[in-house]
Scaffold this active site. Structure first.
Site, PDB file in Angstrom:
ATOM      1  N   ILE A 374       0.821  -1.213   0.000  1.00 57.88           N
ATOM      2  CA  ILE A 374       0.000   0.000   0.000  1.00 57.88           C
ATOM      3  C   ILE A 374       0.853   1.261   0.000  1.00 57.88           C
ATOM      4  CG2 ILE A 374      -1.993  -1.074   1.098  1.00 57.88           C
ATOM      5  CD1 ILE A 374      -1.041   0.006   3.759  1.00 57.88           C
ATOM      6  N   THR A 376       5.274   2.861  -0.697  1.00 55.41           N
ATOM      7  CA  THR A 376       6.722   2.697  -0.732  1.00 55.41           C
ATOM      8  C   THR A 376       7.361   4.008  -0.327  1.00 55.41           C
ATOM      9  OG1 THR A 376       6.795   3.310  -3.071  1.00 55.41           O
ATOM     10  CG2 THR A 376       6.655   0.960  -2.552  1.00 55.41           C
ATOM     11  N   GLY A 377       8.616   3.930   0.092  1.00 57.70           N
ATOM     12  CA  GLY A 377       9.322   5.129   0.501  1.00 57.70           C
ATOM     13  C   GLY A 377       9.677   5.040   1.965  1.00 57.70           C
ATOM     14  N   GLY A 380      11.583   1.972   3.051  1.00 51.57           N
ATOM     15  CA  GLY A 380      10.965   0.664   3.086  1.00 51.57           C
ATOM     16  C   GLY A 380       9.656   0.603   2.333  1.00 51.57           C
ATOM     17  N   ILE A 381       9.040  -0.574   2.417  1.00 55.55           N
ATOM     18  CA  ILE A 381       7.769  -0.851   1.754  1.00 55.55           C
ATOM     19  C   ILE A 381       6.719  -1.101   2.826  1.00 55.55           C
ATOM     20  CG2 ILE A 381       6.561  -2.400   0.164  1.00 55.55           C
ATOM     21  CD1 ILE A 381       9.254  -3.053  -1.093  1.00 55.55           C
ATOM     22  N   VAL A 382       5.499  -0.634   2.577  1.00 57.55           N
ATOM     23  CA  VAL A 382       4.404  -0.797   3.525  1.00 57.55           C
ATOM     24  C   VAL A 382       3.391  -1.787   2.961  1.00 57.55           C
ATOM     25  CG1 VAL A 382       2.642   0.360   4.893  1.00 57.55           C
ATOM     26  CG2 VAL A 382       4.733   1.574   4.279  1.00 57.55           C
ATOM     27  N   ASP A 495       9.462  16.123   9.802  1.00 59.81           N
ATOM     28  CA  ASP A 495       8.943  15.886   8.447  1.00 59.81           C
ATOM     29  C   ASP A 495       7.416  15.993   8.435  1.00 59.81           C
ATOM     30  OD1 ASP A 495       9.356  15.492   5.749  1.00 59.81           O
ATOM     31  OD2 ASP A 495       9.243  13.315   5.883  1.00 59.81           O
TER      32      ASP A 495
END
Length: 693
Positions: A374, A376-377, A380-382, A495
């Site tokens: 669902i 990326t970034g 890592g990947i989610v 952020d």
């Protein structure tokens, strides 16, 4: 005369019905408590009916259900039938409450080749004629499996995966079976320790294991607790606790209680019962506690084949060589592990949130299937996942070959793991498996704020209403206030942007992705060597010294606030800066002209003007003139008057150019330091750093 005869006939049949019901009530009323306790079985062998491979062993006083021969079955039942149905106060018939406890041991023929398991059973007969071995566990066969006329209930203790190639999901589990070997309820073998953590163990470990089964007839609830007897405590929480209304259809007036067991081809185990107690009917029946010290000693593995001396010497020699090789291999592995420092236990692994098992996450995300991604970034990947115990989750798998990624993982553990606020994303736990680092969050169904502001076509054709936007703004402010002032340490997010704000099902804002957060002890200086953040939301001082602070978070919040009100990105064009654009309209007295045109006239002018002015105050070029998040929230809640904007608020053209060139220079020279992060729960694609999203 005819009338008198009819009356007499009616009275006769009525009298017979009364006698019949009275007889039935009398029989059921005699469902007195059935209770027995066997501390070993040698002295009580006349009370146990054994068939097949089952026997009571006189040398060790144990009840052996099967030996380790292949494809055998064994049954052992209490010889007398037990009444398990009784009348209630309302003259209804129900299944009696009952309680049983036993201690068993399973010895596999060899490690990894044990099978198939055993059952505790309620049966209409004291044996199971025609029952088959292997996956049928000496209880049923392929013909009568699933037949309602079986009238069989069983708690199965299954050591081999797969009845009918997969109905049972895994071996080493407990299941509840109703006339069928396909379990209606199935749980992998665990117990809950004193801190309510799950601990797994093996049925075929060879150690004594205690089972407690309690059925409450009033609530129709069955509880099954199982744990090794080596524990010094009884788990407070049962492994299975389910309502089993099916029992009323299965249990007859009288039933036999006992055990069945089976071995299979190439997979066999010896199944032993060391002690057994049972109690039924009456008020709150409770089986006697089996004190381990009073039970006969557990069985030991033995070899009765009588190998000759040469074979024994060969086996011993091979065993010694194998042992030496294993020791050398162990030393080598430990040396490599020490060198690589792989999966070492850090301090934060002890102090912070619940650790998940990698296998559970692997299955929850469908083996980390690509279709479950669902986002990326953020290093890592989610993945979207679903745990049977807690429901939907989001799993962020952090890239393991990045030192920055490891630091991000530790930062999130340190911050989110101990933070708790309604406007912060909840971190459920974490996992470290080999070189993989994973964070487990609540799954937020509405995704990120930027998807609601900018998705085209807009989700369901609906524009985010003003009242929702204003509450989202205050929610983000409340979350930042908690981070900056209300927790035990100062947390600088570093952020703050729309893709890091998640919107739940009630449209509440939750600030997420603390991958760049750093903890600061109150009163200490920040020590940062790299610029981090997202272009468009970065305070001007970050380009000069790279030091993140609560004031730089306030600046990013101000940009985000203006973005929510205006519906514009902070840097949509080469020379466009959202804050400058809003300030120009404010100076000219037309600040409400910047409100998102998609809202039309459907917004509160007073609230919109208030929000825009507060946003401009937060975007002051000098940190000392920016309000704290506490003052921001007081302004937004109408608890304080908003001050005039300082005349030195903005940037000169040269300082603006310097700010932009410095940021771009940092980004191009050190991409790993920039946070083109992605919300751990959003279902939209990651935006480019140039657009600030």
């Amino acid at each position: 005369m005819g009338i008198a005869r009819s009356i007499n006939s009616f009275m006769f049949f009525f009298f017979l019905m009364i006698l019949s019901n009275a007889s039935k009530s009398s029989v059921l009323a005699e469902a007195t408590t059935a209770k027995f306790t066997f501390i070993g079985f040698k002295e009580n062998q006349t009370d146990i009916q054994t068939e097949g491979a089952s026997t009571i062993q006189h040398d060790n006083d144990l009840l052996r259900l099967t030996n380790r021969k292949q494809n055998v079955t064994g049954t052992a039942f209490y010889r007398k039938p037990i009444r398990l149905r009784e009348l209630t106060n309302s003259s209804d018939i129900k299944v009696c409450s009952f309680s049983t406890s036993f201690v068993f041991v399973i010895l596999p023929s060899s490690p990894g080749n044990g099978g198939f398991g055993f059952t505790f059973t309620l049966s209409p007969t004291p044996n199971r004629p025609g029952a088959e071995s292997a996956q049928y566990l000496g209880l049923l066969n392929r013909t009568n499996n699933g037949n309602p006329s079986n009238h069989v209930f069983a708690v199965e203790f299954d050591t081999v995966q797969g009845f009918k190639d997969g109905a049972d999901r895994r071996g080493n589990h407990i299941g509840l079976n109703f006339n069928n070997l396909s379990s209606n309820v199935q749980e992998p073998l665990i117990y809950y320790d004193t801190e309510d953590r799950k601990e797994d163990f093996q049925l075929e470990s060879g150690e004594p294991i205690r089972v407690l089964i309690d059925y409450d007839g009033s609530s129709e609830t069955l509880n099954v607790t199982i744990y090794p007897t080596r524990l010094e405590f009884k788990p407070k929480k049962p492994l299975i606790s389910r309502r089993v209304s099916e029992l009323s259809e299965i249990v007859k007036d009288e039933m036999y209680v006992g055990f069945t067991a089976a071995t299979g081809k190439d997979q066999s185990s010896a199944h032993y019962v060391m002690g057994w107690s049972f109690s039924s009917c009456g008020e709150n029946p409770m089986a006697d506690w089996l004190e381990i010290s009073r039970l006969p000693p557990p069985p030991r593995l033995s070899n009765k084949k009588g190998y000759n001396s040469q074979v024994i010497v060969l086996i011993v020699a091979l065993s010694i060589v194998t042992l030496v090789l294993l020791v050398l291999l162990f030393i080598f592995v430990m040396y490599k592990r020490r060198i690589q420092e792989e999966d070492t236990l850090e301090d934060w692994e002890i102090d912070y949130p619940h650790r998940f098992r990698y296998r559970d996450l692997y299955l929850a995300t469908k083996k980390f299937k690509e279709s479950e991604i669902i986002g990326t970034g953020g290093f890592g990947i989610v993945y979207r996942g679903n745990l049977s115990s807690s429901g939907p989750i989001a799993v962020k798998k952090i890239t393991s070959n990045s030192l920055q990624g490891v630091r991000e993982f530790m930062a999130e553990i340190e911050s989110l793991g101990r933070l708790g606020h309604k406007n912060l994303v909840n971190l459920q736990g974490w996992c470290k498996h080999k070189n993989e680092l994973l964070l487990i969050y609540d799954y937020i169904p509405n995704g990120s704020l930027d998807s609601l502001l900018y998705q085209t076509p807009r989700r369901n054709g609906i524009v985010l209403p003003w009242d929702v936007r204003f509450e989202i703004i205050k929610g983000i402010a409340s979350g930042l206030l908690y981070l900056h002032e209300e927790w035990e340490q100062i947390v600088v997010h570093r952020d703050v942007k729309p893709s890091n704000v998640l919107i739940d099902e009630d449209m509440n804002a939750k600030l997420g992705d603390f991958g760049l957060a750093r903890l600061y002890e109150r009163g200490t200086l920040t020590q940062t060597t790299k610029i981090v953040g997202t272009l468009g939301y970065m305070a001007p001082e970050l380009t000069r010294n790279g030091k993140g602070s609560t004031a730089s978070d306030v600046f990013a919040f101000g940009v985000l606030l203006l973005e929510i009100v205006c519906g514009n990105k902070p840097t949509n064009a080469e020379n466009f800066f959202l804050a400058d654009w809003v300030m120009e309209f404010h100076t000219n007295g037309g600040i409400l002209c910047v409100v998102d045109q998609n809202l039309g006239s459907s917004f509160n002018g007073r609230e919109a003007k208030l929000a825009l002015v507060v946003g401009l105050l937060c975007c002051h070029q000098k940190p000392k003139f920016r309000p704290s998040m506490r003052m921001v929230l007081r302004y937004l809640n109408g608890e304080e008057n908003v001050p005039q904007i300082d005349e030195n608020w903005g940037f000169s053209d040269s300082s603006r150019d310097d700010h932009k060139s410095n940021v771009v220079g940092y980004v191009s020279s050190d991409r790993a330091s920039s946070s083109n992060t992605f919300s751990s729960f959003s279902n939209v694609s990651s935006s480019s750093i140039v657009s600030g999203r």
